[in-house]
Design a protein around this motif. Structure first.
Motif, mmCIF file in Angstrom:
data_model
loop_
_atom_site.group_PDB
_atom_site.id
_atom_site.type_symbol
_atom_site.label_atom_id
_atom_site.label_comp_id
_atom_site.label_asym_id
_atom_site.label_seq_id
_atom_site.Cartn_x
_atom_site.Cartn_y
_atom_site.Cartn_z
ATOM 1 N N LEU A 28 19.604 -14.534 -49.048
ATOM 2 C CA LEU A 28 19.754 -14.126 -47.645
ATOM 3 C C LEU A 28 18.403 -13.831 -47.006
ATOM 4 O O LEU A 28 18.191 -14.130 -45.825
ATOM 5 C CB LEU A 28 20.663 -12.903 -47.555
ATOM 6 C CG LEU A 28 22.127 -13.103 -47.954
ATOM 7 C CD1 LEU A 28 22.894 -11.786 -47.882
ATOM 8 C CD2 LEU A 28 22.783 -14.154 -47.050
ATOM 9 N N MET A 29 17.478 -13.269 -47.773
ATOM 10 C CA MET A 29 16.151 -12.984 -47.240
ATOM 11 C C MET A 29 15.419 -14.256 -46.861
ATOM 12 O O MET A 29 14.670 -14.297 -45.882
ATOM 13 C CB MET A 29 15.336 -12.185 -48.262
ATOM 14 C CG MET A 29 15.812 -10.760 -48.477
ATOM 15 S SD MET A 29 14.900 -9.933 -49.811
ATOM 16 C CE MET A 29 13.228 -10.005 -49.169
ATOM 17 N N ARG A 30 15.635 -15.317 -47.643
ATOM 18 C CA ARG A 30 14.961 -16.591 -47.343
ATOM 19 C C ARG A 30 15.555 -17.244 -46.107
ATOM 20 O O ARG A 30 14.886 -18.065 -45.469
ATOM 21 C CB ARG A 30 15.069 -17.539 -48.546
ATOM 22 C CG ARG A 30 14.238 -18.797 -48.395
ATOM 23 C CD ARG A 30 12.767 -18.456 -48.299
ATOM 24 N NE ARG A 30 11.950 -19.606 -47.963
ATOM 25 C CZ ARG A 30 11.635 -19.994 -46.736
ATOM 26 N NH1 ARG A 30 12.118 -19.336 -45.705
ATOM 27 N NH2 ARG A 30 10.853 -21.035 -46.539
ATOM 28 N N MET A 31 16.769 -16.905 -45.754
ATOM 29 C CA MET A 31 17.420 -17.516 -44.602
ATOM 30 C C MET A 31 16.973 -16.900 -43.280
ATOM 31 O O MET A 31 17.294 -17.434 -42.214
ATOM 32 C CB MET A 31 18.941 -17.396 -44.745
ATOM 33 C CG MET A 31 19.516 -18.171 -45.932
ATOM 34 S SD MET A 31 21.270 -17.851 -46.215
ATOM 35 C CE MET A 31 21.977 -18.481 -44.698
ATOM 36 N N VAL A 32 16.229 -15.807 -43.325
ATOM 37 C CA VAL A 32 15.748 -15.180 -42.095
ATOM 38 C C VAL A 32 14.636 -16.043 -41.506
ATOM 39 O O VAL A 32 13.641 -16.326 -42.172
ATOM 40 C CB VAL A 32 15.217 -13.764 -42.378
ATOM 41 C CG1 VAL A 32 14.650 -13.144 -41.108
ATOM 42 C CG2 VAL A 32 16.325 -12.899 -42.949
ATOM 43 N N PRO A 33 14.758 -16.504 -40.259
ATOM 44 C CA PRO A 33 13.709 -17.348 -39.664
ATOM 45 C C PRO A 33 12.438 -16.548 -39.416
ATOM 46 O O PRO A 33 12.492 -15.356 -39.075
ATOM 47 C CB PRO A 33 14.339 -17.818 -38.347
ATOM 48 C CG PRO A 33 15.410 -16.833 -38.052
ATOM 49 C CD PRO A 33 15.907 -16.327 -39.365
ATOM 50 N N PRO A 34 11.266 -17.173 -39.595
ATOM 51 C CA PRO A 34 9.994 -16.466 -39.390
ATOM 52 C C PRO A 34 9.832 -15.910 -37.980
ATOM 53 O O PRO A 34 9.151 -14.896 -37.794
ATOM 54 C CB PRO A 34 8.946 -17.548 -39.690
ATOM 55 C CG PRO A 34 9.639 -18.532 -40.562
ATOM 56 C CD PRO A 34 11.061 -18.536 -40.106
ATOM 57 N N ALA A 35 10.441 -16.556 -36.988
ATOM 58 C CA ALA A 35 10.301 -16.076 -35.614
ATOM 59 C C ALA A 35 10.876 -14.678 -35.437
ATOM 60 O O ALA A 35 10.388 -13.890 -34.613
ATOM 61 C CB ALA A 35 10.985 -17.054 -34.656
ATOM 62 N N VAL A 36 11.901 -14.346 -36.220
ATOM 63 C CA VAL A 36 12.498 -13.011 -36.134
ATOM 64 C C VAL A 36 11.530 -11.952 -36.657
ATOM 65 O O VAL A 36 11.518 -10.811 -36.181
ATOM 66 C CB VAL A 36 13.820 -12.990 -36.930
ATOM 67 C CG1 VAL A 36 14.429 -11.593 -36.940
ATOM 68 C CG2 VAL A 36 14.808 -13.990 -36.347
ATOM 69 N N LEU A 37 10.695 -12.328 -37.628
ATOM 70 C CA LEU A 37 9.767 -11.376 -38.229
ATOM 71 C C LEU A 37 8.472 -11.226 -37.442
ATOM 72 O O LEU A 37 7.684 -10.323 -37.735
ATOM 73 C CB LEU A 37 9.417 -11.832 -39.657
ATOM 74 C CG LEU A 37 10.581 -12.051 -40.624
ATOM 75 C CD1 LEU A 37 10.057 -12.629 -41.938
ATOM 76 C CD2 LEU A 37 11.316 -10.751 -40.871
ATOM 77 N N LEU A 38 8.240 -12.093 -36.461
ATOM 78 C CA LEU A 38 6.939 -12.135 -35.796
ATOM 79 C C LEU A 38 6.564 -10.812 -35.139
ATOM 80 O O LEU A 38 5.503 -10.252 -35.413
ATOM 81 C CB LEU A 38 6.932 -13.266 -34.767
ATOM 82 C CG LEU A 38 5.631 -13.439 -33.972
ATOM 83 C CD1 LEU A 38 4.475 -13.745 -34.919
ATOM 84 C CD2 LEU A 38 5.785 -14.544 -32.938
ATOM 85 N N VAL A 39 7.432 -10.293 -34.275
ATOM 86 C CA VAL A 39 7.108 -9.078 -33.518
ATOM 87 C C VAL A 39 6.987 -7.848 -34.428
ATOM 88 O O VAL A 39 5.988 -7.128 -34.361
ATOM 89 C CB VAL A 39 8.136 -8.851 -32.395
ATOM 90 C CG1 VAL A 39 7.876 -7.506 -31.701
ATOM 91 C CG2 VAL A 39 8.077 -9.987 -31.386
ATOM 92 N N PRO A 40 7.974 -7.565 -35.297
ATOM 93 C CA PRO A 40 7.821 -6.374 -36.157
ATOM 94 C C PRO A 40 6.644 -6.475 -37.120
ATOM 95 O O PRO A 40 5.945 -5.482 -37.341
ATOM 96 C CB PRO A 40 9.155 -6.300 -36.907
ATOM 97 C CG PRO A 40 9.754 -7.656 -36.793
ATOM 98 C CD PRO A 40 9.291 -8.204 -35.493
#
Length: 275
Positions: A106-118
């Motif tokens: 599930l962690m690998r399925m998170v798109p990088p764009a979601v992590l950009l701001v935090p």
């Protein structure tokens, strides 16, 4: 074949043309090839100064070095940590094992764009050691890449470790091998194809990643994908230099894939018990 080879041929052909020929309305498949675009891109690493280059931008060599350092470390660390973690998940019985296995996927399925701001906020204002924060450093980019690639490595290696017969490990223990000897001398040689496949994917992800690198890097830690975009401006687009840089960007992954692919073949027969 056309869909995979066609863009590469077009990239190569365009990189061998001058910008005037690329934008010309009479452009055709027949042209006089030139290496000027490659000389412009590599002007800071060449042993001579190209006559047509008025100003040599000394960024490609540094960006290439940054990309190699980031990609190699971001590939090596997840492989070392991931193979041990995958072995522990497959072979050891503990509470929440299935949950851990599912969470890695599930962690690998998170798109990088979601992590950009935090990630940008934490790396810039909170994740600091003294006066140096993670943003704008190579180790800051490497850390986020390792965190992104590790779940994928664990997930892909689990399927290879499951196929290793337990009888081989038990036979090694009977012969007096310890836990580490069983893992490194019996299991690890048998999962070389999985390690090679994981290495190819993680290297290409770290090598080609642009979004997070553009937000977390500064002028001294830029990678080659960022450098390609910097050749575009509102007044001029150096298509020839962009294509030449793109061809140079494709060379290291191709070499790494060819080297790692050999392990996929040799690893299929390695580690077997000799009779």
């Amino acid at each position: 074949v056309v869909m995979s080879v066609g863009p590469s041929v077009l990239l190569l052909a365009t990189s061998l043309r001058l910008n005037v020929d690329i934008l010309s309305e009479t452009s055709s498949i027949f042209f006089m090839p030139t290496l000027r675009n490659y000389e412009t891109a590599l002007c800071d690493v060449l042993w001579y100064t190209p006559a047509h280059v008025g100003y040599c931008d000394p960024t490609f060599g540094r960006a290439l070095g940054n990309s190699l350092i980031i990609a190699l470390i971001s590939t090596g660390l997840p492989l070392v940590i991931g193979c041990m973690a995958a072995y522990a998940i497959v072979r050891f019985r503990f509470f929440g094992r299935d949950t851990v296995s599912l969470t890695t996927l599930l962690m690998r399925m998170v798109p990088p764009a979601v992590l950009l701001v935090p990630v940008f906020g934490i790396w810039t204002f909170q994740f600091c050691f003294g006066d140096e924060c993670a943003a704008g450093t190579l180790w800051g980019i490497i850390l986020i890449y390792v965190a992104m690639n590790l779940p994928f490595v664990i997930w892909i290696l689990q399927s290879f470790i499951v196929q290793v017969p337990r009888s081989l490990e038990e036979a090694a223990r009977v012969d007096g091998a310890g836990p580490f000897q069983v893992f490194f001398k019996v299991v690890l040689p048998l999962i070389k194809p999985g390690l090679a496949a994981a290495a190819i994917f993680t290297f290409r992800i770290a090598w080609n990643e642009y979004l997070l690198a553009s937000a977390l890097s500064d002028r001294n830690t830029k990678t080659v994908p960022i450098l390609i975009v910097n050749n575009m401006s509102e007044f001029n687009v150096e298509w020839g230099v962009i294509m030449a840089t793109g061809m140079l960007l494709a060379i290291p992954p191709i070499i790494f894939t060819l080297l790692a692919s050999r392990q996929i073949i040799t690893g299929m027969t390695a580690g077997a018990v000799k009779g």
